[in-house]
Design a protein around this motif. Structure first.
Motif, PDB file in Angstrom:
ATOM      1  N   ASN A 110      24.324  47.089  24.425  1.00 22.90           N
ATOM      2  CA  ASN A 110      25.660  46.251  23.284  1.00 22.90           C
ATOM      3  C   ASN A 110      25.468  47.807  22.523  1.00 22.90           C
ATOM      4  OD1 ASN A 110      24.904  45.331  21.383  1.00 22.90           O
ATOM      5  ND2 ASN A 110      25.533  43.467  22.716  1.00 22.90           N
ATOM      6  N   VAL A 111      26.269  48.118  22.554  1.00 26.25           N
ATOM      7  CA  VAL A 111      26.754  48.977  20.585  1.00 26.25           C
ATOM      8  C   VAL A 111      25.608  48.317  19.098  1.00 26.25           C
ATOM      9  CG1 VAL A 111      28.555  49.493  19.409  1.00 26.25           C
ATOM     10  CG2 VAL A 111      29.317  50.048  21.479  1.00 26.25           C
ATOM     11  N   ASP A 112      25.765  47.050  18.882  1.00 27.69           N
ATOM     12  CA  ASP A 112      25.584  46.441  17.799  1.00 27.69           C
ATOM     13  C   ASP A 112      23.785  46.866  18.002  1.00 27.69           C
ATOM     14  OD1 ASP A 112      28.020  45.466  16.588  1.00 27.69           O
ATOM     15  OD2 ASP A 112      26.959  43.923  18.028  1.00 27.69           O
ATOM     16  N   ASP A 113      23.361  46.629  18.817  1.00 27.27           N
ATOM     17  CA  ASP A 113      22.003  46.926  19.825  1.00 27.27           C
ATOM     18  C   ASP A 113      21.505  48.450  19.385  1.00 27.27           C
ATOM     19  OD1 ASP A 113      21.891  44.568  20.596  1.00 27.27           O
ATOM     20  OD2 ASP A 113      21.320  45.181  22.347  1.00 27.27           O
ATOM     21  N   ILE A 114      22.170  49.736  19.898  1.00 30.06           N
ATOM     22  CA  ILE A 114      22.069  50.711  19.885  1.00 30.06           C
ATOM     23  C   ILE A 114      21.985  51.337  18.292  1.00 30.06           C
ATOM     24  CG2 ILE A 114      23.196  53.112  20.254  1.00 30.06           C
ATOM     25  CD1 ILE A 114      24.417  52.484  22.479  1.00 30.06           C
ATOM     26  N   ARG A 115      23.321  51.087  17.785  1.00 34.80           N
ATOM     27  CA  ARG A 115      23.551  50.632  16.170  1.00 34.80           C
ATOM     28  C   ARG A 115      21.888  51.154  15.214  1.00 34.80           C
ATOM     29  NH1 ARG A 115      23.846  47.698  11.879  1.00 34.80           N
ATOM     30  NH2 ARG A 115      23.943  46.148  13.476  1.00 34.80           N
ATOM     31  N   VAL A 116      21.519  48.845  15.687  1.00 32.91           N
ATOM     32  CA  VAL A 116      20.177  49.141  14.295  1.00 32.91           C
ATOM     33  C   VAL A 116      19.319  49.741  15.311  1.00 32.91           C
ATOM     34  CG1 VAL A 116      19.530  46.888  16.015  1.00 32.91           C
ATOM     35  CG2 VAL A 116      19.197  47.317  13.567  1.00 32.91           C
ATOM     36  N   GLY A 117      18.798  50.343  16.862  1.00 35.63           N
ATOM     37  CA  GLY A 117      17.438  50.777  17.535  1.00 35.63           C
ATOM     38  C   GLY A 117      17.409  52.331  16.903  1.00 35.63           C
ATOM     39  N   VAL A 118      18.614  53.183  16.584  1.00 34.99           N
ATOM     40  CA  VAL A 118      19.336  54.648  16.036  1.00 34.99           C
ATOM     41  C   VAL A 118      18.635  54.261  14.358  1.00 34.99           C
ATOM     42  CG1 VAL A 118      20.118  56.199  15.219  1.00 34.99           C
ATOM     43  CG2 VAL A 118      20.540  54.972  16.949  1.00 34.99           C
ATOM     44  N   LYS A 119      19.002  53.379  14.080  1.00 33.38           N
ATOM     45  CA  LYS A 119      18.380  53.095  12.222  1.00 33.38           C
ATOM     46  C   LYS A 119      17.353  53.309  12.192  1.00 33.38           C
ATOM     47  CE  LYS A 119      19.205  50.769   7.720  1.00 33.38           C
ATOM     48  NZ  LYS A 119      19.965  49.353   7.535  1.00 33.38           N
ATOM     49  N   ALA A 120      16.141  52.085  13.042  1.00 32.51           N
ATOM     50  CA  ALA A 120      14.787  52.183  13.183  1.00 32.51           C
ATOM     51  C   ALA A 120      14.149  53.235  13.731  1.00 32.51           C
ATOM     52  CB  ALA A 120      14.753  50.980  13.729  1.00 32.51           C
ATOM     53  N   MET A 121      15.130  53.598  14.543  1.00 36.16           N
ATOM     54  CA  MET A 121      13.583  54.893  14.842  1.00 36.16           C
ATOM     55  C   MET A 121      14.162  56.295  14.476  1.00 36.16           C
ATOM     56  SD  MET A 121      13.192  56.267  17.753  1.00 36.16           S
ATOM     57  CE  MET A 121      13.178  55.818  19.196  1.00 36.16           C
ATOM     58  N   PHE A 122      15.588  56.287  13.845  1.00 33.46           N
ATOM     59  CA  PHE A 122      14.801  57.419  12.652  1.00 33.46           C
ATOM     60  C   PHE A 122      14.285  57.538  11.296  1.00 33.46           C
ATOM     61  CE2 PHE A 122      19.136  58.421  13.641  1.00 33.46           C
ATOM     62  CZ  PHE A 122      18.740  60.147  13.955  1.00 33.46           C
ATOM     63  N   LYS A 123      13.945  55.374  11.261  1.00 31.50           N
ATOM     64  CA  LYS A 123      12.350  55.156  10.390  1.00 31.50           C
ATOM     65  C   LYS A 123      11.216  55.812  10.892  1.00 31.50           C
ATOM     66  CE  LYS A 123      12.518  53.583   5.622  1.00 31.50           C
ATOM     67  NZ  LYS A 123      12.503  54.292   4.696  1.00 31.50           N
ATOM     68  N   PHE A 124      11.986  55.048  11.589  1.00 32.41           N
ATOM     69  CA  PHE A 124      10.259  55.444  12.186  1.00 32.41           C
ATOM     70  C   PHE A 124       9.527  56.656  12.322  1.00 32.41           C
ATOM     71  CE2 PHE A 124       7.872  56.300  16.265  1.00 32.41           C
ATOM     72  CZ  PHE A 124       6.492  55.075  16.277  1.00 32.41           C
ATOM     73  N   ILE A 125      10.435  57.745  13.115  1.00 30.48           N
ATOM     74  CA  ILE A 125       9.838  58.532  12.992  1.00 30.48           C
ATOM     75  C   ILE A 125       9.919  59.554  11.547  1.00 30.48           C
ATOM     76  CG2 ILE A 125      11.144  61.228  13.439  1.00 30.48           C
ATOM     77  CD1 ILE A 125      12.511  59.422  15.903  1.00 30.48           C
ATOM     78  N   GLU A 126      10.763  59.381  10.517  1.00 27.30           N
ATOM     79  CA  GLU A 126      10.557  59.670   9.582  1.00 27.30           C
ATOM     80  C   GLU A 126       8.790  59.250   8.930  1.00 27.30           C
ATOM     81  OE1 GLU A 126      12.055  57.837   5.579  1.00 27.30           O
ATOM     82  OE2 GLU A 126      13.579  59.341   5.718  1.00 27.30           O
ATOM     83  N   SER A 127       8.622  58.602   8.706  1.00 26.55           N
ATOM     84  CA  SER A 127       6.785  57.594   8.640  1.00 26.55           C
ATOM     85  C   SER A 127       6.505  58.341   9.590  1.00 26.55           C
ATOM     86  CB  SER A 127       6.970  56.362   8.850  1.00 26.55           C
ATOM     87  OG  SER A 127       7.069  56.004  10.098  1.00 26.55           O
ATOM     88  N   GLU A 128       7.013  58.670  10.523  1.00 27.21           N
ATOM     89  CA  GLU A 128       5.076  59.298  11.531  1.00 27.21           C
ATOM     90  C   GLU A 128       5.217  60.912  11.014  1.00 27.21           C
ATOM     91  OE1 GLU A 128       3.400  58.906  14.345  1.00 27.21           O
ATOM     92  OE2 GLU A 128       4.199  56.607  12.843  1.00 27.21           O
ATOM     93  N   ILE A 129       6.899  61.488  10.943  1.00 27.69           N
ATOM     94  CA  ILE A 129       6.438  62.691  10.105  1.00 27.69           C
ATOM     95  C   ILE A 129       5.878  62.796   9.193  1.00 27.69           C
ATOM     96  CG2 ILE A 129       8.174  64.676   9.178  1.00 27.69           C
ATOM     97  CD1 ILE A 129       9.923  64.273  11.670  1.00 27.69           C
ATOM     98  N   GLY A 130       5.814  61.915   7.805  1.00 28.25           N
ATOM     99  CA  GLY A 130       5.463  61.734   6.331  1.00 28.25           C
ATOM    100  C   GLY A 130       3.541  62.066   7.123  1.00 28.25           C
ATOM    101  N   ARG A 131       3.921  60.631   7.370  1.00 29.54           N
ATOM    102  CA  ARG A 131       2.480  60.898   8.244  1.00 29.54           C
ATOM    103  C   ARG A 131       1.233  61.685   8.483  1.00 29.54           C
ATOM    104  NH1 ARG A 131      -1.306  59.009  12.292  1.00 29.54           N
ATOM    105  NH2 ARG A 131       1.074  58.774  13.648  1.00 29.54           N
ATOM    106  N   ALA A 132       2.287  62.882   9.477  1.00 27.65           N
ATOM    107  CA  ALA A 132       1.831  63.854   9.846  1.00 27.65           C
ATOM    108  C   ALA A 132       1.035  64.579   9.141  1.00 27.65           C
ATOM    109  CB  ALA A 132       2.545  64.081  10.580  1.00 27.65           C
ATOM    110  N   HIS A 133       2.100  65.035   7.544  1.00 31.12           N
ATOM    111  CA  HIS A 133       2.343  66.058   6.548  1.00 31.12           C
ATOM    112  C   HIS A 133       1.438  66.146   5.669  1.00 31.12           C
ATOM    113  CE1 HIS A 133       4.747  68.859   8.549  1.00 31.12           C
ATOM    114  NE2 HIS A 133       5.616  67.713   8.730  1.00 31.12           N
ATOM    115  N   VAL A 134       0.676  64.127   5.674  1.00 31.09           N
ATOM    116  CA  VAL A 134      -0.603  63.489   4.339  1.00 31.09           C
ATOM    117  C   VAL A 134      -1.535  64.500   5.096  1.00 31.09           C
ATOM    118  CG1 VAL A 134      -1.512  62.085   3.885  1.00 31.09           C
ATOM    119  CG2 VAL A 134       0.825  61.877   3.705  1.00 31.09           C
TER     120      VAL A 134
END
Length: 134
Positions: A110-134
């Protein structure tokens, strides 16, 4: 995990999640909620966005059917995407489960699932990278 949210009225849940998202956009920087309330909200979001909960097990029949409306689940993912820093502690603590769940959303047909999934995945990865650099 039990899919408790399937008993909730989807349209009410959708409106509630969108209202909470808007509230946090407006007042999130001034939010001073006790950590136990954040944990309660996180636990509910965890259930809402669980991709396995998109299957409704009919108690009267042995077969399953897809939920016709997944907007409330997408709204939950939007909330995580927009306000991931609020839940960063828990996203990090349960990172393996979140990665697996978000990957399911990204791989959806589903295109709508993919759109919101990608956005959430980017935020998740961003928070994990931020956590790893602290």
């Amino acid at each position: 995990m039990e899919c408790e949210h399937r008993h909730l009225e989807a349209s009410i849940l959708l409106g509630t999640l969108r209202a909470l998202d808007s509230f946090l956009h407006s007042f999130g920087s001034r939010l001073n909620a006790p950590s136990e309330n954040i944990l309660k909200l996180y636990r509910k979001l965890e259930q809402i966005v669980d991709p396995k909960c998109s299957i409704d097990h009919n108690a009267q029949e042995t077969n399953t059917s897809k939920l016709k409306r997944r907007e409330f689940q997408r709204a939950g993912l939007e909330l995580v995407s927009n306000h991931g820093s609020l839940f960063a502690k828990y996203l990090a603590q349960y990172h393996e489960q979140w990665y697996s769940d978000l990957l399911s959303w990204v791989k959806s047909s589903n295109v709508d699932d993919i759109r919101v999934g990608v956005k959430a995945m980017f935020k998740f990865i961003e928070s994990e990278i931020g956590r790893a650099h602290v």
